[in-house]
Design an enzyme around this catalytic site. Structure first.
Site: not given
Ligand code: MN
Length: 432
Positions: A141, A155, A246, A253, A257, A365, A379
Site C-alpha cells: 500500500y 476518514r 488487484d 471491503q 476490513y 495501487t 479514486e
C-alpha cells in the site's frame, strides 16, 4: 551492488525479427521478457521469450544447442520457477545468449529455416499460462497519493495518512491461489455488505466492483526463515516485474476490513500479465524514489547514490462490451511510489519471515497527484460521487458486467520501449 549495463541494453541493437524493430511495440531485442506458453499443436508448456509479435521457444533452441544452460529441462516446464532458481548469473547469461541469437547480424537461427519454423511461434497462436508458481502473494500500500485519497474519503482529509504510514511499508498477506493470468474472465463476486441505514448486512453480488492498477515483483532468490534480507541487498532477490490488477469489491471491503484488513473483497481474483520483464531489462530506466520525510528507520534506508525507483508509464483502458469503444481512464507512472521494492522486501523479511522463488509482491495501487492519474475507480469517481463519462457516452461509478479492463505499462527508451504486454480481464455476471 548495482547492476551494470551491457551489450544487451544497447539502444541501437536491432533484430532479424523485423516486428521487434517497430517503434512503439512492447518487445524489442532490449526487452526479452520470459513467459510460459502452449499452442494447439504443442500441449507441453514451454518457456519462451517475447520478441516482436512472436515467441522464441527456449526449449527448442536449447535442444538444438543454440542456447547453452546447465539444466535445459527448466525450459520444458509449466512455470519459470526452475529457471529462476538457477540464480541471477544464469538469468543474465541466458539473456546475453538470446540477445546474441536474435540480433540482426547473427545468421545462425536467422538463416536456418527448418529450425526457425519450430522455434518461433506467433503470439497470436499461443496461449499464455501463469508464468510462475506462486507460493505466497503479498500486497503493499505504497503510493502516498493513493493512501491520502483513501484516507481523505473514509476518514479525515486533514489527517488522511494514519500515523504508521510514513514509517512502515504497509502490506497484508494476499491469496496466492486466485492469482490468474491475463485474459482469464473475472466472475463478479458475492459477499456481505451493509448499508449505513440498515442494522444487519445482506449477502449478494458486489455493487462496487473496482480495479487496482499495480505492478508486482517476483522473488528470484528467497531467504531462510529467521534470516532477514537487508535493504541494500534486497534487489538481488528480485527476478523481474509484471503488471497486476488487484480486483477489489469496495462494498464488501468497507464492511469486512476492520480490524484485520481486506479478505473476501480481494481474494476472488488478482490478474497478472504473462510476461515477466527482468530487472536487468529495466536497468536503463532506474530513477530515484521520492524524498522520504521523516527519514526511515535504519533497516529501511537506501544506500546513497543507487536509484531504487523505475520509470514505468502505466495506463488503464476500460472497454464496455456493448460499444466495444475503449476509454483510457488513467495514465500514471510507477516512479511516484513512496516506498521502493527494496524497502518492501526488507520490511517484509525484517521479522524473519521467509520468502521463496516465485513469491509475488504487489506494489499497492499506483496513483499520481492529478485526478486522471488515479489507479482505481474508487479514486477516479471519488467513491461514485463523480461518475466517469466514457468515449461511448456511457458513465461508470464502478465496473459493470461485460466491462473489459486492460492495464498497459512500458519503460520508454530513445527509439524503443521495454513493454509489459497486456494485463486484461473481462467482468462476468455474478452466479445466480
Ligand atoms: Mn491492492
Amino acid at each position: 551492488m548495482s547492476m551494470q549495463l551491457n551489450v544487451t541494453h544497447n539502444p541501437d541493437l536491432t533484430s532479424w525479427i523485423t516486428s521487434a524493430n517497430l517503434v512503439g511495440q512492447d518487445f524489442p531485442i532490449q526487452n526479452l521478457p520470459f513467459g510460459v506458453f502452449v499452442t494447439a499443436d504443442q500441449s507441453e508448456p514451454h518457456v519462451g521469450v517475447a520478441i516482436g509479435v512472436v515467441i522464441l521457444d527456449l526449449a527448442q533452441v536449447e535442444q538444438a544447442g543454440l542456447i547453452k544452460i546447465r539444466n535445459g529441462s527448466v525450459f520444458r516446464s509449466s512455470s519459470l520457477n526452475a529457471f529462476i532458481a538457477l540464480g541471477s548469473a544464469v538469468w543474465s547469461d541466458v539473456r546475453l545468449q538470446i540477445s546474441n541469437l536474435l540480433r540482426a547480424d547473427n545468421p545462425v537461427l536467422r538463416d536456418n529455416a527448418p529450425l526457425r519454423a519450430k522455434a518461433l511461434v506467433p503470439q497470436s497462436e499461443a496461449t499464455m499460462l501463469l508464468p510462475v508458481e506462486i507460493g505466497g502473494y503479498t500486497d503493499f500500500y505504497s503510493s502516498k497519493e493513493h493512501a491520502t485519497n483513501v484516507g481523505s474519503m473514509f476518514r479525515d482529509p486533514g489527517n488522511a495518512l494514519l500515523p504508521n504510514w510514513l514509517e512502515i511499508p504497509i502490506g497484508y498477506n494476499g491469496r496466492a491461489s486466485s492469482v490468474i493470468v491475463s485474459d482469464t474472465p473475472i466472475r463478479r463476486p458475492a459477499g456481505q455488505t451493509k448499508a449505513a441505514s440498515q442494522n444487519r448486512p445482506e449477502f449478494g453480488p458486489c455493487k462496487k466492483l473496482d480495479i487496482e492498477l499495480e505492478t508486482g515483483f517476483i522473488i528470484g532468490s528467497g531467504n531462510a526463515l529467521g534470516e532477514p534480507i537487508a535493504c541494500e541487498a534486497a534487489e538481488q532477490h528480485i527476478f523481474g516485474m509484471v503488471l497486476l490488477n488487484d480486483w477489489s469489491a469496495r462494498d464488501i471491503q468497507t464492511w469486512e476490513y476492520v480490524p484485520l484488513g481486506p479478505f473476501n473483497s480481494k481474494t476472488f481474483a488478482t490478474t497478472i500479465s504473462p510476461w515477466v520483464v527482468t530487472m536487468e531489462a529495466l536497468q536503463p530506466f532506474r530513477v530515484s524514489t521520492p524524498v522520504q520525510v521523516p527519514e526511515p528507520l535504519a533497516y529501511l534506508q537506501h544506500k546513497p547514490g543507487i536509484h531504487h525507483g523505475v520509470d514505468i508509464h502505466l495506463e488503464v483502458v476500460l472497454t464496455p462490451e456493448q460499444s466495444g469503444l475503449p476509454s483510457t481512464i488513467c495514465r500514471t507512472n510507477f516512479k511516484t511510489m513512496y516506498w521502493s521494492m527494496a524497502q518492501q522486501l526488507a520490511h517484509h523479511t525484517s521479522s524473519g519471515c521467509n520468502t521463496r522463488v516465485g513469491d509475488l509482491m504487489g506494489s499497492g495501487t499506483i496513483s499520481g497527484s492529478e485526478k486522471d492519474t488515479f489507479g482505481s475507480l474508487l479514486e477516479l469517481t471519488w467513491n461514485g460521487a463523480r461518475p466517469l463519462t466514457l468515449s461511448d457516452g456511457s458513465t461508470r461509478q464502478f465496473l459493470q458486467d461485460g466491462d473489459e479492463l486492460t492495464l498497459r505499462g512500458w519503460a520508454q527508451g530513445a527509439n524503443y520501449r521495454v513493454g509489459f504486454g497486456f494485463c486484461r480481464g473481462k467482468i462476468l455476471p455474478a452466479i445466480g
